[in-house]
Design a protein around this motif. Sequence first.
Motif, PDB file in Angstrom:
ATOM      1  N   ASP A 138       0.844  -1.198   0.000  1.00  0.00           N
ATOM      2  CA  ASP A 138       0.000   0.000   0.000  1.00  0.00           C
ATOM      3  C   ASP A 138       0.881   1.251   0.000  1.00  0.00           C
ATOM      4  O   ASP A 138       1.696   1.438   0.899  1.00  0.00           O
ATOM      5  N   TYR A 170       4.032   0.756   2.538  1.00  0.00           N
ATOM      6  CA  TYR A 170       4.308  -0.289   3.531  1.00  0.00           C
ATOM      7  C   TYR A 170       3.834  -1.602   2.940  1.00  0.00           C
ATOM      8  O   TYR A 170       2.999  -1.614   2.019  1.00  0.00           O
ATOM      9  N   GLU A 210     -10.430   3.928   3.996  1.00  0.00           N
ATOM     10  CA  GLU A 210      -9.564   4.742   3.137  1.00  0.00           C
ATOM     11  C   GLU A 210      -9.944   4.476   1.689  1.00  0.00           C
ATOM     12  O   GLU A 210      -9.983   3.315   1.264  1.00  0.00           O
ATOM     13  N   GLU A 212      -9.102   4.214  -1.979  1.00  0.00           N
ATOM     14  CA  GLU A 212      -7.871   4.012  -2.740  1.00  0.00           C
ATOM     15  C   GLU A 212      -8.166   3.325  -4.074  1.00  0.00           C
ATOM     16  O   GLU A 212      -9.217   2.713  -4.246  1.00  0.00           O
ATOM     17  N   ASP A 244      -9.002   0.468   2.292  1.00  0.00           N
ATOM     18  CA  ASP A 244      -7.985   0.060   3.263  1.00  0.00           C
ATOM     19  C   ASP A 244      -8.498   0.422   4.656  1.00  0.00           C
ATOM     20  O   ASP A 244      -8.149   1.455   5.214  1.00  0.00           O
ATOM     21  N   LYS A 264      -4.142  -2.219  10.117  1.00  0.00           N
ATOM     22  CA  LYS A 264      -4.583  -2.321   8.725  1.00  0.00           C
ATOM     23  C   LYS A 264      -4.842  -3.758   8.301  1.00  0.00           C
ATOM     24  O   LYS A 264      -5.627  -3.988   7.384  1.00  0.00           O
ATOM     25  N   GLY A 370      -2.789   4.352  -1.853  1.00  0.00           N
ATOM     26  CA  GLY A 370      -2.889   5.231  -0.680  1.00  0.00           C
ATOM     27  C   GLY A 370      -4.142   6.071  -0.815  1.00  0.00           C
ATOM     28  O   GLY A 370      -4.727   6.184  -1.912  1.00  0.00           O
ATOM     29  N   THR A 371      -4.580   6.626   0.300  1.00  0.00           N
ATOM     30  CA  THR A 371      -5.821   7.406   0.348  1.00  0.00           C
ATOM     31  C   THR A 371      -5.786   8.556  -0.651  1.00  0.00           C
ATOM     32  O   THR A 371      -4.813   9.307  -0.703  1.00  0.00           O
TER      33      THR A 371
HETATM   34 MN    MN Z   1      -3.939   3.025   2.967  1.00  0.00          MN
END
Ligand code: MN
Length: 442
Positions: A138, A170, A210, A212, A244, A264, A370-371
């Motif tokens: 992510d 990550y 989130e 994404e 996410d 997460k 990612g967001t």
């Molecule tokens: Mn995320």
Amino acid sequence: MICAIDSTHDPNLRSWVKSANQTDTDFPIQNLPFGVFQARGHAETPRIGVAIGDQILDLTACQQIGLLQELPESLKAACCASTLNPLMAMGRTASLSLRHHLSQLLRAEQAPPADGTILVSMSEAQLLLPATIGDYTDFYASIFHATNVGKLFRPDNPLLPNYKYVPIAYHGRASSIVPSGTPIKRPYGQQKQPKDSAPTFAPSQMLDYELEVGCFVGMGNELGDPIALDQSEDHLFGLCLVNDWSARDIQAWEYQPLGPFLSKSFATTISPWVVTLEALAPFRGSAFVRAVDDPPTLPYLMSSTNQHFGGIQLTLEVSLSSARMRQEKIAPLHLSRSEFQQMYWTVAQMLTHHTSNGCNLRPGDLFASGTISGSEAGTQGCLLELTQRGTQPLVLPTGEVRSFLVEGDEVTLRGYCEREGYIRIGIGKCQGIVDIRGQQRA
Ligand code: MN
């Protein structure tokens, strides 16, 4: 290479599947996304399907009645697999020739096959994960999300010094990725309030979503062989939506120094249809235009093609409905709208960076963006930003308030592409409901 616009994107094309010709469908004949489904109530093996209007074209059934006859044997076999991995592994040339074949097959001027069994109604199918996902990463590619979140924790220094150089990510958890519609159990975890001297182990009180975009890897690369930026998209099969889910209290306590872990890994929801990069060809545009005083991008993440065409004009939306809203038949509340083209890093840059140390990616691996947040009000892609870490709760149409999610809340993500002169296509939706039964502690 960036996919070219061709005859499959012709806005005048219509399908003999009538619902595909409606202007508001996510799945006109110009889209043709792939997924894996099972007919509801049947224990039969999962099959690959193509979304067309409100129907699914069953590729195994097509093969059985000879409609895939002209395709090479290996491609036919990949169409009849129970996951998309074999098709993803074949690379761009294969997915492009399959797209042209399917586009021909579904055109209005073709007589629909007399045998009606090649279509399954979406309402009668269960949509599964489209691929066996070996690895999941992510990213953190929205500079607006990174800045908004950074401000909550470090008001003086919201953006860390590496942000404009490194596509930050990550390593996520592949085993807990679930298809749209799967109920999400609120996780327990360690959390420590500022006033407390030690953490407690309790249900998360700051459950968040989130918004994404997910990218499925197509053709993989050998361990030790990085993928250059201008070849990057040859290794990308297509896009889906990703939620996410994040437990912010667990995250705040655990994230230093190695990044998110249990906050997460309890669940990640993805949408069932994978929209190919071929389908997205009419909606390409420039990468995010950086501020003049931003540092130069390192050469391995820089190319003129990426700058001019690396962006994707994809609009994303989030809505929320509480159990009470659904009971009272109140429409879901729109929470945000944001643009994928506003991401600081393109999908090609993320993939190239991922392999730049020699790391191998495999067909069916997933990475998420990612967001996706913008700079203005109403563009924030998670509750952490929208409610300013819970300090400015949202008011729902029922009068209920939300700092974070509660049991029975349903989050819906949507994505679509629109451009003058082309037919609108959508990614579909990614839905998840916070399980009303809560989490049973072990
Ligand atoms: Mn995320």
